[in-house]
Design a protein around this motif. Structure first.
Motif, mmCIF file in Angstrom:
data_model
loop_
_atom_site.group_PDB
_atom_site.id
_atom_site.type_symbol
_atom_site.label_atom_id
_atom_site.label_comp_id
_atom_site.label_asym_id
_atom_site.label_seq_id
_atom_site.Cartn_x
_atom_site.Cartn_y
_atom_site.Cartn_z
ATOM 1 N N ALA A 20 0.929 -0.787 -0.002
ATOM 2 C CA ALA A 20 0.013 -0.179 -0.091
ATOM 3 C C ALA A 20 0.922 1.154 -0.020
ATOM 4 C CB ALA A 20 -1.100 -0.376 1.179
ATOM 5 N N ILE A 21 1.730 1.293 1.075
ATOM 6 C CA ILE A 21 2.543 2.614 0.669
ATOM 7 C C ILE A 21 3.447 2.135 -0.597
ATOM 8 C CG2 ILE A 21 4.731 3.605 2.070
ATOM 9 C CD1 ILE A 21 1.955 3.898 4.003
ATOM 10 N N ALA A 22 3.896 1.926 -1.364
ATOM 11 C CA ALA A 22 4.756 1.955 -2.065
ATOM 12 C C ALA A 22 3.889 2.534 -3.306
ATOM 13 C CB ALA A 22 5.266 0.008 -2.881
ATOM 14 N N VAL A 23 2.703 2.257 -3.453
ATOM 15 C CA VAL A 23 1.212 2.219 -4.100
ATOM 16 C C VAL A 23 1.517 3.684 -4.370
ATOM 17 C CG1 VAL A 23 -0.347 1.899 -3.492
ATOM 18 C CG2 VAL A 23 0.361 1.166 -5.777
ATOM 19 N N LEU A 24 1.383 4.104 -3.442
ATOM 20 C CA LEU A 24 1.040 5.512 -2.698
ATOM 21 C C LEU A 24 2.316 6.415 -2.902
ATOM 22 C CD1 LEU A 24 -1.319 4.916 0.016
ATOM 23 C CD2 LEU A 24 -2.371 5.995 -2.087
ATOM 24 N N ASP A 25 3.423 5.841 -2.868
ATOM 25 C CA ASP A 25 4.736 6.464 -3.785
ATOM 26 C C ASP A 25 4.474 7.721 -4.587
ATOM 27 O OD1 ASP A 25 7.896 6.162 -4.142
ATOM 28 O OD2 ASP A 25 7.092 7.388 -2.763
#
Length: 234
Positions: A9-14
């Motif tokens: 989730a964090i990676a995709v929101l980067d």
């Protein structure tokens, strides 16, 4: 090895575009179409669809087909997107702050049958919550040095402080602000009266620390939102 869902989730929101669409959809508080998401960040519908599907695959959004207005149109209803209900949090190494909070809350509730001890535990908890809120408000006032606060300016400063604490303030009008998210949400179902009391005490203290004498924190529980609303005095 499968990636941790929170890391995904964090990676995709980067990605800036994805994060912009995600923030827009969260703020909308309703299902959002691809066209609306595309317009919010200034890209084509096709490119928006690509990024939105990435957010769905990562478990950040959920997608469905449904009408978004009361007017029925010919053909399939548009695809719409909404945020999932789960928090997005990551800590390396893992930290379990919610577990600690639950233990402390249980300790307070365990005193319920102990007469005066119950009152002491609860009053101490609310006092600390109010003091913590006061410190937060005073720090915001020191940072901004706003001088004497009118109602609208007071709500603006409160919104800035509360946004940093996860409340997601929603200014419904110049004189009223709802808090779209309760940062204590996972524990509300277990002890709503106690948790809402802590929340209310924190926000009363914050307004006091800000010097916002024209605004009050009022308990006004609503489904899916914080139990407290900030209003100007009538």
């Amino acid at each position: 090895m499968t990636a941790d869902p929170q890391i995904r989730a964090i990676a995709v929101l980067d990605d800036e575009l994805r994060r912009g669409m995600y923030e827009f959809i969260r703020a909308a508080r309703r299902p959002v179409t691809r066209d609306e998401a595309a317009a919010a960040v200034g890209i084509s519908r096709k490119l928006a669809a690509f990024h939105l599907d990435k957010l769905v695959d990562a478990g950040v959004l959920r997608a469905d087909y449904q009408a978004v207005t009361g007017i029925r149109k010919v053909g399939r209803a548009p695809k719409v997107y909404q945020p999932v209900g789960n928090d997005i949090r990551i800590s390396i190494p893992p930290r379990h702050h919610d577990l600690l909070a639950g233990i402390l809350l249980d300790a307070v509730l365990a005193d319920s049958g102990n007469g005066g001890a119950d009152r002491d535990a609860r009053s101490a908890t609310l006092r600390v919550a109010r003091e913590r809120g006061h410190d937060t408000g005073a720090a915001e006032r020191e940072r901004t040095r706003p001088g004497r606060l009118g109602a609208e300016r007071a709500l603006t400063l409160a919104a800035a402080a509360l946004a940093r604490h996860g409340f997601e303030p929603d200014r419904r009008s110049p004189t009223c602000m709802r808090l779209a998210t309760c940062p204590f949400h996972p524990l509300v179902a277990k002890a709503p009266e106690m948790v809402c009391g802590i929340n209310h005490a924190f926000l009363v203290g914050l307004l006091d620390g800000l010097g916002a004498t024209t605004v009050e924190a009022v308990l006004d529980p609503r489904a899916g939102e914080c139990c407290v609303e900030l209003r100007t005095h009538s």
